[in-house]
Enzyme design. Sequence first.
Site, PDB file in Angstrom:
ATOM      1  N   GLU A   1      -7.121  -7.702  -0.332  1.00  0.00           N
ATOM      2  CA  GLU A   1      -7.412  -7.425   1.017  1.00  0.00           C
ATOM      3  C   GLU A   1      -8.831  -6.762   0.999  1.00  0.00           C
ATOM      4  O   GLU A   1      -9.051  -5.923   0.059  1.00  0.00           O
ATOM      5  CB  GLU A   1      -6.461  -6.370   1.522  1.00  0.00           C
ATOM      6  CG  GLU A   1      -5.105  -6.806   2.554  1.00  0.00           C
ATOM      7  CD  GLU A   1      -4.395  -5.769   3.002  1.00  0.00           C
ATOM      8  OE1 GLU A   1      -5.238  -4.912   3.869  1.00  0.00           O
ATOM      9  OE2 GLU A   1      -3.241  -5.993   2.876  1.00  0.00           O
TER      10      GLU A   1
ATOM     11  N   GLU B   1       0.672  -1.260  -0.063  1.00  0.00           N
ATOM     12  CA  GLU B   1       0.113   0.072   0.057  1.00  0.00           C
ATOM     13  C   GLU B   1       0.865   1.189   0.002  1.00  0.00           C
ATOM     14  O   GLU B   1       0.261   2.324   0.715  1.00  0.00           O
ATOM     15  CB  GLU B   1      -0.848   0.041   1.137  1.00  0.00           C
ATOM     16  CG  GLU B   1      -2.035  -1.157   1.169  1.00  0.00           C
ATOM     17  CD  GLU B   1      -3.015  -0.857   2.057  1.00  0.00           C
ATOM     18  OE1 GLU B   1      -2.979  -0.210   3.218  1.00  0.00           O
ATOM     19  OE2 GLU B   1      -4.153  -1.307   1.819  1.00  0.00           O
TER      20      GLU B   1
HETATM   21  C1  GAL Z   1      -4.905  -2.567   4.974  1.00  0.00           C
HETATM   22  C2  GAL Z   1      -3.200  -2.965   5.327  1.00  0.00           C
HETATM   23  C3  GAL Z   1      -3.200  -4.202   6.229  1.00  0.00           C
HETATM   24  C4  GAL Z   1      -3.994  -3.963   7.406  1.00  0.00           C
HETATM   25  C5  GAL Z   1      -5.586  -3.807   6.884  1.00  0.00           C
HETATM   26  C6  GAL Z   1      -6.606  -3.565   8.151  1.00  0.00           C
HETATM   27  O1  GAL Z   1      -4.735  -1.344   4.520  1.00  0.00           O
HETATM   28  O2  GAL Z   1      -2.817  -3.430   4.124  1.00  0.00           O
HETATM   29  O3  GAL Z   1      -2.027  -4.190   6.645  1.00  0.00           O
HETATM   30  O4  GAL Z   1      -3.718  -2.764   7.999  1.00  0.00           O
HETATM   31  O5  GAL Z   1      -5.443  -2.551   6.079  1.00  0.00           O
HETATM   32  O6  GAL Z   1      -7.786  -3.559   7.359  1.00  0.00           O
END
Ligand code: GAL
Length: 775
Positions: free
Chosen positions: A485, A424
Amino acid sequence: MDRRDFLKSGSALVATASFSANLPAQQPSSMETGRLDLPVNRGWLYSPRVVEGAHERTFDDANFEKVVIPHTNIKLSWHAFDDKDYEFISVYRRHFKLPPEARGNNIFVDFEGVMTASTVYINGKKLGEYKGGYTPFSFDLTPHVDYAGDNVLSVEVDSTERADIPPFGYQIDYMTFGGIYREVSLRIVPQVFIENMVARTKNVLAAPRLDVEYYLQNTGYPTKAITIEATLLHGDTSLGTTKHEQPLPAKASEPEKLTLSFPSIDKVELWDLDNPNLYTLRLRLLHGSKLVDEQTRRFGFREAMFTDQGFSLNGNIIKLRGLDRHQTFPFVGQAMPARVQRRDALLLKHQLHTNIVRTSHYPQSRHFLDACDEIGLLVLEEIPGWQHIGPLPWQDISVDNVGRMIRRDWNHPSIILWGVRINESRDNHDFYTRTNALAHQLDPSRQTGGIRYFQESEFLEDVFTMNDFGWPLKPPIHGKYLNTEFVGHTYPVKQIDDDERHREHTIRHARVHDQLASNPQYAGGIGWCAFDYNTHYDFGAGDRICYHGVSDIFREPKPAASFYMSQIAPEKAVVLEPAFHWASSDEATHFSIAMVCSNCEHVKLAYKSKDKGDWVQVAEGDPDRQQFPHLKYAPFSFNVADVKQDFGDLRIEGYIGGKLVATKYMSGQGVDQKFVLLPDDAELMADGADTTRVVMRVTDEYGNIRPYANDPITLTLEGPAELIGDNPFALFGGHGAVWIRAKESTGKVKLTAKHPRLGEQAVEINIASAAAERA
Ligand code: GAL
């Protein structure tokens, strides 16, 4: 998450320590194979503070604590502690004597993972500092060792969050902990040795070929040529050997890359998810009839690639369905041995029924990856980092991490994609051009990805890997598109939350997979995340935990885990999992809708009527295809509001082809009935590190969790083992777990756990003998 200030930076030095992709546990360890791999995990001496003179050979370390690797620099609670607790500099010392065969050979020390920066000394001589907590490193001890007497390795371990080392420099949403948390070994190799090797399979679907790329290092071997012999093994059976004379590379401090090809190989069995067939490649260096060096690597024959129609394994498109995994555990952070690392892979494959895991956000234990190879679980592995890109020296370390990750793991058939961006982060053309180029140069057989959070991002990789937390998902804007994610912080859920929240959690995971199933251009999705994890002040629920897992930090499933469990063909396992708790209640959030995750075709619900004394059908139906039109095994939703009037036990029946294939009962009594202890293993090795989990649950009379049970459990441990966990342990949402870590003597261990009302339970674990360490 909130996007960060990406401009913060720190000063950096380029890492200098070398690295050999040495795999001690898999290698035969005797000079008969040319080399000696000597584990040095036991007998370390530890000081949680830096002591004057502690690196000297003659330093009096009698006051240091005796510890075994994997080691955490401090034991912690499972939540509500501060990262400052583990952010300090400590010292580890290890005395060793070299075996007589070591003379005339090269001697290296290999560290698999030390958090975060390690300054290594041998006999008082400083060898250098390695910067990085997730990647392996080695130092050459040869010029400094005493062949006859006592040698002392000393390591100053800096576990502070140094801005000059990835992932640090700004905030990160996970804890990094401290200590020498992965194994250490001494590698004693001849004057010419195999530094690394990789099996390159080609054309596996039609006419399989096998090329071997290997790295020879010559530190002064007294001949001009050597014989190379490569053998392909399936178990102990040789499937072919190829042999040739090879001029030795010039004497140098770096290895030279060489290749050879098997002229032909017979039909091979492919590695796939159901039959993860593994082969072994053995490489020998021979001088006449003398074996100079030997190395083996395990690998598989498979064709894995992302296409515009999705991910293809051996020519078959497989929709990827997975979860992200952090490698951290309660109480000890990352310092868990092979067995516990492997257990996570087993849970992901055999309990949660996922087909892919992402090692967010760093290379993870080789034991975890070995298990993925063995059970057929695909892996997306990535370099350390989180949102922040440091200045050039920091980026140099990161590029170096790409090399170390790939050179360590390139033989794992389970790994199908290298993540070569900082999770990210913003675009950075030069930096990511470098990471991609290195990945492609080292491993032309695998595609690259790089996890981003905005679609306009410059696409330098082969696969567009995107964290899309929104709903509905963004349409794929590239052919090869994988969602890496979703859900996560948008909907954290604790075991103690009410049913409405659990249901919504389940729906959110299910609907993302439903949309992913709607379009072949989505290669699939990896949800955030498998297990709850410890995090920093800026994140989480206020107790240093992100409750983002479909399972909790103890690896106990929440109702949303049922969705993943149910996405498997019923021929393999019939799944009938209620994504709710059942007990008499007048709260509006309960029971108006009951979600059942199942791969059955039809489900019936009945309750035991208090009035009639018999089972009364309350609902029946097919999968909820209205809400989830694309899922093969869509969850079921039932309106059960009526049951409130005449509450009783619930019976859930699953049908396939009109036949009853599974039945589940849930108590309506609202009473904690049973306290159970569930050990993952019955035996451990007496090596001082081997560890297993013991789960604690309070259930109803049918074994369903009682989600509000929070009783203190008093634990007694007898025998040669250590308890990792709180004692008493307060259950959380009806669940909990502690770990039992073997000491270095054999015997029987008994763990007794006493619940204040439901009585005592005990488990016995045998501690079997383990090989002694030779050095
Ligand atoms: C994302 C990140 C993860 C975690 C996640 C929580 O933005 O890549 O490491 O923090 O959010 O939802």
